[in-house]
Design a protein around this motif. Sequence first.
Motif, PDB file in Angstrom:
ATOM      1  N   GLY A  52      -3.624 -39.451 -29.098  1.00 33.98           N
ATOM      2  CA  GLY A  52      -3.639 -41.028 -29.323  1.00 33.98           C
ATOM      3  C   GLY A  52      -2.268 -41.710 -28.912  1.00 33.98           C
ATOM      4  N   ILE A  53      -2.266 -42.906 -28.928  1.00 37.63           N
ATOM      5  CA  ILE A  53      -1.034 -43.729 -28.285  1.00 37.63           C
ATOM      6  C   ILE A  53      -0.147 -44.536 -29.379  1.00 37.63           C
ATOM      7  CG2 ILE A  53      -2.402 -44.178 -25.907  1.00 37.63           C
ATOM      8  CD1 ILE A  53      -2.846 -47.108 -27.104  1.00 37.63           C
ATOM      9  N   ASN A  54      -1.076 -44.481 -30.398  1.00 35.31           N
ATOM     10  CA  ASN A  54       0.290 -45.003 -31.395  1.00 35.31           C
ATOM     11  C   ASN A  54       0.992 -43.938 -32.523  1.00 35.31           C
ATOM     12  OD1 ASN A  54       1.037 -46.846 -33.340  1.00 35.31           O
ATOM     13  ND2 ASN A  54      -0.668 -47.025 -34.482  1.00 35.31           N
ATOM     14  N   LYS A  55       1.930 -43.557 -31.701  1.00 33.46           N
ATOM     15  CA  LYS A  55       3.043 -42.631 -31.931  1.00 33.46           C
ATOM     16  C   LYS A  55       4.284 -42.873 -31.515  1.00 33.46           C
ATOM     17  CE  LYS A  55       1.595 -39.566 -28.209  1.00 33.46           C
ATOM     18  NZ  LYS A  55       1.232 -38.191 -27.694  1.00 33.46           N
ATOM     19  N   GLU A  56       5.289 -42.412 -32.420  1.00 30.88           N
ATOM     20  CA  GLU A  56       6.652 -42.692 -32.067  1.00 30.88           C
ATOM     21  C   GLU A  56       7.568 -41.695 -32.638  1.00 30.88           C
ATOM     22  OE1 GLU A  56       9.730 -46.311 -33.144  1.00 30.88           O
ATOM     23  OE2 GLU A  56       7.780 -46.510 -33.603  1.00 30.88           O
ATOM     24  N   ILE A  57       8.434 -41.531 -31.859  1.00 31.06           N
ATOM     25  CA  ILE A  57       9.783 -40.622 -32.247  1.00 31.06           C
ATOM     26  C   ILE A  57      11.151 -41.343 -32.427  1.00 31.06           C
ATOM     27  CG2 ILE A  57      10.261 -39.548 -30.174  1.00 31.06           C
ATOM     28  CD1 ILE A  57      10.348 -36.919 -31.646  1.00 31.06           C
ATOM     29  N   ARG A  58      11.646 -40.963 -33.603  1.00 34.05           N
ATOM     30  CA  ARG A  58      13.002 -41.810 -33.716  1.00 34.05           C
ATOM     31  C   ARG A  58      13.912 -40.664 -34.195  1.00 34.05           C
ATOM     32  NH1 ARG A  58      11.768 -47.028 -37.458  1.00 34.05           N
ATOM     33  NH2 ARG A  58      10.196 -47.787 -36.034  1.00 34.05           N
ATOM     34  N   PHE A  59      15.083 -40.746 -33.225  1.00 39.75           N
ATOM     35  CA  PHE A  59      16.199 -39.507 -33.400  1.00 39.75           C
ATOM     36  C   PHE A  59      17.298 -40.121 -34.068  1.00 39.75           C
ATOM     37  CE2 PHE A  59      13.948 -37.682 -29.995  1.00 39.75           C
ATOM     38  CZ  PHE A  59      13.691 -36.326 -30.344  1.00 39.75           C
ATOM     39  N   PHE A  60      17.716 -39.406 -34.971  1.00 44.87           N
ATOM     40  CA  PHE A  60      19.037 -39.800 -35.965  1.00 44.87           C
ATOM     41  C   PHE A  60      20.387 -38.909 -35.150  1.00 44.87           C
ATOM     42  CE2 PHE A  60      16.085 -41.356 -38.511  1.00 44.87           C
ATOM     43  CZ  PHE A  60      16.373 -42.693 -38.951  1.00 44.87           C
TER      44      PHE A  60
END
Length: 82
Positions: A52-60
């Motif tokens: 899929g395309i509705n994916k996100e990663i955020r790094f802290f």
Amino acid sequence: VACVVPHVSGMPMAPSAFARDLGGDPLLMLMAQNDSFYTVDQANALLDEVQGINKEIRFFDSGHSLPAEYTTQAVEWLRAEL
């Protein structure tokens, strides 16, 4: 929403064992840049396995314990996606 998902290969419950099964459902991964259980490259590779395309990663900028603002980001993302 998945938080600080460890890199565990070869085990039945390893995240990579079911990442492809998520289909096109929205996914947000909240991860740490300095986690002792995975590298940034491993986290990005895991996200790449999700269809899929509705994916996100955020790094802290943290270790395995994410800073408190991760909860606010998770709630805001859920409100936008649901």
